[in-house]
Write a protein that holds these residues in place. Structure first.
Motif, short mmCIF file in Angstrom:
data_model
loop_
_atom_site.label_atom_id
_atom_site.label_comp_id
_atom_site.label_asym_id
_atom_site.label_seq_id
_atom_site.Cartn_x
_atom_site.Cartn_y
_atom_site.Cartn_z
N ASN A 1 0.83 -1.21 0.00
CA ASN A 1 0.00 0.00 0.00
C ASN A 1 0.87 1.26 0.00
N LYS A 2 1.99 1.19 0.77
CA LYS A 2 2.89 2.36 0.78
C LYS A 2 3.54 2.56 -0.59
N ILE A 3 4.04 1.46 -1.16
CA ILE A 3 4.69 1.56 -2.48
C ILE A 3 3.67 2.01 -3.53
N LYS A 4 2.45 1.53 -3.40
CA LYS A 4 1.40 1.92 -4.35
C LYS A 4 1.19 3.43 -4.33
N PHE B 1 4.38 5.11 -5.65
CA PHE B 1 4.52 4.89 -7.07
C PHE B 1 3.70 5.90 -7.87
N HIS B 2 2.47 6.15 -7.41
CA HIS B 2 1.63 7.13 -8.09
C HIS B 2 2.29 8.51 -8.05
N ASN B 3 2.77 8.92 -6.88
CA ASN B 3 3.39 10.25 -6.75
C ASN B 3 4.68 10.35 -7.56
N MET B 4 5.52 9.31 -7.49
CA MET B 4 6.79 9.33 -8.22
C MET B 4 6.54 9.31 -9.74
N GLY C 1 3.00 14.66 -14.51
CA GLY C 1 1.56 14.44 -14.61
C GLY C 1 1.26 12.98 -14.86
N GLY C 2 0.01 12.71 -15.26
CA GLY C 2 -0.39 11.34 -15.55
C GLY C 2 -0.86 10.62 -14.29
N HIS C 3 -1.05 9.33 -14.46
CA HIS C 3 -1.59 8.52 -13.36
C HIS C 3 -1.03 7.10 -13.49
N ALA C 4 -0.71 6.51 -12.33
CA ALA C 4 -0.23 5.11 -12.33
C ALA C 4 -0.71 4.43 -11.07
N GLU C 5 -0.96 3.15 -11.18
CA GLU C 5 -1.42 2.41 -10.00
C GLU C 5 -0.96 0.95 -10.09
N LEU C 6 -0.97 0.31 -8.92
CA LEU C 6 -0.64 -1.11 -8.79
C LEU C 6 -1.90 -1.87 -8.40
N ARG C 7 -2.04 -3.07 -8.90
CA ARG C 7 -3.21 -3.89 -8.59
C ARG C 7 -2.75 -5.32 -8.28
N LEU C 8 -3.38 -5.90 -7.27
CA LEU C 8 -3.11 -7.30 -6.93
C LEU C 8 -3.96 -8.20 -7.82
N GLU C 9 -3.35 -9.18 -8.41
CA GLU C 9 -4.10 -10.12 -9.25
C GLU C 9 -5.06 -10.98 -8.43
N ASP C 10 -4.59 -11.46 -7.29
CA ASP C 10 -5.39 -12.36 -6.45
C ASP C 10 -5.29 -11.87 -5.01
N PRO C 11 -6.12 -10.90 -4.62
CA PRO C 11 -6.03 -10.34 -3.27
C PRO C 11 -6.27 -11.37 -2.17
N GLU C 12 -6.92 -12.48 -2.51
CA GLU C 12 -7.20 -13.49 -1.49
C GLU C 12 -5.94 -14.24 -1.09
N ASN C 13 -4.96 -14.31 -1.99
CA ASN C 13 -3.70 -15.03 -1.72
C ASN C 13 -2.55 -14.03 -1.77
#
Length: 998
Positions: A782-785, A788-791, A798-810
């Motif tokens: 969550n911190k890196i996420k 990462f957006h700010n950096m 400008g622009g936008h970037a995000e990280l997503r978990l493929e399988d949040p259950e695992n």
């Protein structure tokens, strides 16, 4: 934690001992392609326990050892030492300075050290876990690592987050726990198998033990019943004996009374009294003697019966012993046969081992021969190198001579030209006039030739006009020839006349050509020697390959030798065991034979006793018959004497008959007493023979028995029937064996329960580690996420970037998707971005990770290769902002990246194939210059001008760079050799000394 220095020796292209000192901030590592810059990266990865050769750009690990060059032999060892300052205690060691060292030999032996203490590679990996440093962490970021971050496989990006989350150590502990779990499960499986086997033995022996216990109980009951029967029998005999003793006493009293009455009658008789009395006494003696004889006969008969029974028992025992002897002999024969087979196999294995030893000796000799040949080749190559060095020295002298004669040629040429008044302009003018006149003459002659040729073809006779034309043509040609002579004379006068002197056989040009020929011959000979050295090196490589093959085969042969040795040892142990079993069986056979001999001796003794008893019975019967005859004679004599007595005969006869009656009763009771004594002895002896116990030990019990004999006999029959129902296959040692197996079973069962508890504890610990790791990973993610957006916005403006978990259950296995939206574009997967955008996105993720857990030092290998000027500026700006929290070593070819560094390290190859390091600490003036250059982005021109043999860096700062700084830096970079020549005129040795001082 601070990266202090790196020492390299024999690793890849670093053939010489190389010491690299690192400074704070950003260090730029420069050099042309192929100079060995990436070998520094590989050295750092290698010393941090990299185990995969392909990650070091090598086919096998031994390839990292310096392989030699045309002028340098190969080394047999590679060593890299990394020194780290640990003042903040980031590494779990108390030492403020830590040296990590790795050493590799061509034999394949590898050594690892921490502060001089030899350790294993796993200890080095564990030391750097959760620090961001390591062969697989983000402290070493190469172009390939960038590709891995940007890989289409989201799970390949996890390692960054795991290292930043500090769960690498927990993950390793979890993996270790999983291995322990698997090992414990295997142990449980083995314990279950062993427990099942023991349980089968347990159940079998339990049944056998219960059967044996019941058997022993029935046997005990049977013994007690038989004991009671024998005691009652003995008691009956004893009581009968007591009654007989009383009856004998009573009969004896009656007989004595009758005897007294007879004596009174006899006393009244006057005649023959003494004779009758004497005869009567003799009769009494005969009667007593007959009683004793009868008693002796009964005893001997009973003893004979016992001896015959014993004889039958001995024969049965002998038969059993002979059967056992045959069984033992068969077993000995089988074991002897097995020993023969084992010895045959041992002989074959011994012969095979001898062959292996011969092969080992042969391969060792081959290795020694090849090594000797390599040594000879090296010696010859060194001799050729020395000859090449001599030729180089000779060629250097020839070059000096050539330089001198060339200068002489130039000097003489200038002097001659000056003396001859040579003018290049006049010569060129004369040459032009000569060429122009020749051209005109050529055109005129060709034109006239064509005219006369055409006239000749028509066949017309020459007319006056044609003749006049011919005369005019020759006149004009004569004028042109005169002009040509003048032009030639002018050209000859303009040409220097001394050229023939230069070109004469004894002239200076000829001398120069002789020197050139000698140099060419020298170079040719050097080329030949180099070819010889190359061939020798190739031969050495082939021999080294053969040695490796021999060593591999030798290793396999030695493994075979060890394996066959183990087989020999096993076979010898088997033979020893078999021979021990044979000796044991031979001892059993000897014991059995001794028992057979003993029983045969007993059989003979018993047979002798029976024969002796029969002889004694015959003697007893003979004595009895003689005694009966004597008694009958006495009776006849008494009858004769009594017949002579006239009175009281009838009374005397009656008294005598009564006396006979009492005497008969007395004799019968005496015989009965003898029989009872014999029966009592037989009962005691039989009990002793059957149970090896004295029956009189139970004398007190004899008078406590209340059960009738009939009931005891019924119980005895029932006990025998119960014993018969148990069968004959009774394992008499079953209870003891069951007790032993029961102890093993209980111990194994307790071990199984302990292992089961251990498995549960490991599963619980594994779950706890996974839960803790999941929380730490999610928090870091969550911190890196967020970072990462700010950096990303900072780098892309400008622009936008995000990280997503493929399988949040695992959480511990999920992949991580990267979505990026540069300014003016839609949010899309990173796979759809351009190369530069991908790299910038990866750099944003890298810096976002540094914000959460900065690596103490980081080595970046050409990650700016795909960036344009604007992105490089953004990258350098971001890198400089992180320089206060981490130490950066950047390998780059980009000038803007170099300008962002505070220290420069140059990698050069002054000698072909040998990398060297040149260090330069930039002063404040150059820092200011760099700042100005970086600001002038619009006018900055990117050029990649690299010298062929390595980067040439200034050995010390240039104090004369004051004005026109940008143009001077560009000129210096575009012409590095010229810049160096202008800056310093010192010799290379002086330059090196100054460099070391700086």
């Amino acid at each position: 934690m601070f990266l202090k220095s790196l020492d390299i020796f024999g690793f890849k292209s670093f053939a010489d001992k190389t010491h690299i000192s690192f400074s704070n901030g950003i260090t730029a590592l420069l050099g042309p392609n192929g100079c060995g810059k990436s070998n520094v990266v590989d050295a750092m990865k290698w010393v941090l326990a990299e185990s995969k050769s392909k990650n070091l750009r090598a086919e096998k690990m031994e390839d990292v050892i310096f392989a030699g060059t045309a002028n340098r032999p190969a080394l047999n060892v590679a060593e890299v030492a990394l020194t780290i300052m640990n003042e903040n205690g980031l590494l779990p060691l108390e030492d403020p300075e830590i040296e990590i060292k790795r050493r590799l030999y061509r034999s394949g032996e590898s050594q690892y050290f921490i502060n001089g203490r030899q350790v294993g590679p796993s200890e080095i990996r564990k030391l750097f876990m959760d620090t961001g440093v390591g062969k697989a962490a983000y402290s070493v970021m190469e172009q390939g690592k960038i590709d891995q971050i940007l890989s289409s496989k989201p799970e390949d990006r996890r390692y960054l987050f795991e290292e930043a989350a500090g769960i690498s150590r927990s993950k390793a502990e979890c993996a270790e726990a999983e291995r322990e779990l698997e090992k414990t499960r295997q142990n449980i499986t083995q314990i279950e198998i062993s427990l099942a086997e023991i349980k089968r033995s347990y159940d079998t022996l339990k049944i056998q033990a219960e059967k044996t216990t019941k058997y022993r109980k029935v046997k005990e009951e049977l013994f007690n019943i038989q004991l009671n029967i024998q005691l009652l029998k003995l008691k009956g005999f004893i009581e009968t004996k007591a009654r007989n003793e009383s009856s004998i006493k009573e009969v004896e009293e009656k007989r004595d009374k009758v005897r007294k009455e007879i004596e009174e009658i006899n006393n009244s008789l006057t005649e023959n009294t003494d004779l009758v009395n004497s005869l009567q006494e003799q009769v009494y003696v005969c009667q007593n003697e007959l009683t004793q004889i009868q008693s002796m006969k009964n005893g001997k008969l009973e003893l004979q019966k016992q001896q015959k029974n014993r004889l039958a028992e001995i024969r049965d025992k002998i038969a059993q012993l002979e059967a056992k002897q045959a069984t033992i002999q068969n077993k000995i024969d089988d074991l002897t046969e097995e020993v023969g087979e084992a010895q045959s196999g041992l002989h074959e294995k011994t012969k095979y081992l001898e062959d292996i030893k011969k092969n080992i000796e042969s391969f060792q000799q081959s290795i020694e021969a090849a090594s000797s040949q390599i040594t000879q080749n090296d010696t010859e190559a060194n001799e050729k190198r020395m000859q090449i060095e001599e030729l180089d020295n000779a060629r250097a002298q020839l070059q000096k001579d050539l330089t001198a004669i060339t200068e002489d040629i130039v000097t003489m040429l200038d002097a001659k030209l000056k003396d001859a008044g040579y003018s290049e302009g006049a010569m060129n003018t004369a040459k032009s006039q000569l060429e122009e006149t020749l051209g005109k003459l050529r055109v005129f002659v060709e034109g006239r030739k064509n005219i006369f040729a055409d006239a000749a073809k028509t066949g017309n006779r020459p007319n006056e006009n044609l003749t006049q034309q011919a005369a005019d043509a020759f006149a004009e040609a004569h004028n042109m020839v005169q002009l040509l002579e003048k032009a030639l004379t002018s050209y000859i006068n303009a040409s220097p006349a001394f050229i023939s002197e230069f070109l004469a056989p004894e002239g200076i040009i000829t001398k120069k050509r002789e020197i050139d020929a000698k140099i060419e011959s020298n170079l040719k000979l050097i080329s030949e020697y180099n070819q010889i050295i190359k061939d020798l090196n190739a031969s050495n490589v082939t021999l080294a390959m053969k040695i490796d093959e021999y060593k591999d085969t030798l290793s396999k042969q030695r493994q075979n030798e060890v394996a066959v040795g183990e087989q020999l040892k096993s076979a010898q142990e088997k033979i020893t065991i078999l021979q021990r079993n044979i000796r044991s069986e031979e001892i059993n056979l000897k014991t059995n034979e001794d028992e057979v001999y003993t029983e045969n001796k007993r059989l003979e003794d018993t047979q002798d006793q029976i024969d002796e008893i029969q002889e004694e019975l015959a003697e007893i019967e003979k004595r009895g018959a003689e005694t009966v005859d004597r008694q009958n004679n006495l009776y006849k004599q008494i009858d004769e004497c009594n017949n002579k007595v006239s009175g009281k005969q009838n009374d005397l006869q009656k008294k005598q008959e009564l006396q006979k009656k009492f005497q008969s009763q007395y004799e019968q009771l005496s015989i009965s007493m003898g029989s009872l004594d014999t029966e009592i002895r037989n009962v005691k002896q039989n009990f002793l023979d059957q149970y090896s116990r004295d029956l009189m030990e139970y004398e007190e019990q004899m008078y406590k028995i209340t059960t009738p004999v009939a009931k005891l006999k019924e119980d005895l029959a029932a006990a025998k029937q119960n014993l018969e129902s148990l069968g004959h296959n009774i394992n008499l040692m079953a209870p003891e064996e069951f007790t032993e197996v029961k102890d093993r079973y209980e111990r194994q069962e307790a071990n199984y329960k302990d292992t089961k508890r251990t498995l549960e504890d490991l599963e619980r610990v594994s779950q706890e580690i996974k839960a803790k790791s999941s929380d730490m990973f999610l928090d870091t993610y969550n911190k890196i996420k967020k970072n990462f957006h700010n950096m990303f916005r900072r780098l892309f403006n400008g622009g936008h970037a995000e990280l997503r978990l493929e399988d949040p259950e695992n959480i511990l296995t999920t992949g991580i998707d990267i979505l990026a939206q540069p300014p003016g574009k839609k949010l899309e997967s990173i796979a759809l971005l351009s190369g530069g955008e991908k790299t910038m996105t990866a750099i944003a993720l890298l810096f976002a990770t540094y914000q959460v857990r900065p690596s103490p030092f980081c080595l970046l290998d050409e990650i700016d290769a795909a960036l344009d000027d604007k992105n490089v500026s953004s990258f350098v700006t971001a890198l400089r902002s992180f320089a206060n929290m981490s130490q950066y070593i950047v390998i780059t070819h980009n000038r803007k990246t170099v300008m962002g560094a505070s220290t420069m390290l140059g990698v050069t190859m002054e000698e072909s194939g040998i990398s060297k390091i040149i260090a330069l600490r930039l002063d404040d003036d150059i820092e200011k210059i760099k700042a100005e250059v970086i600001k002038e982005d619009d006018n900055f021109i990117e050029e990649d001008v690299e010298p062929e043999q390595g980067v040439v860096l200034p050995q010390r700062p240039a104090p004369r760079i004051k004005d026109n700084t940008k143009e001077q830096i560009q000129e210096s970079e575009e012409n590095p050799q010229e810049s160096q020549d202008n800056q310093s005129s010192e010799t290379p040795a002086e330059d090196q000394q100054k460099q070391e001082e700086e």
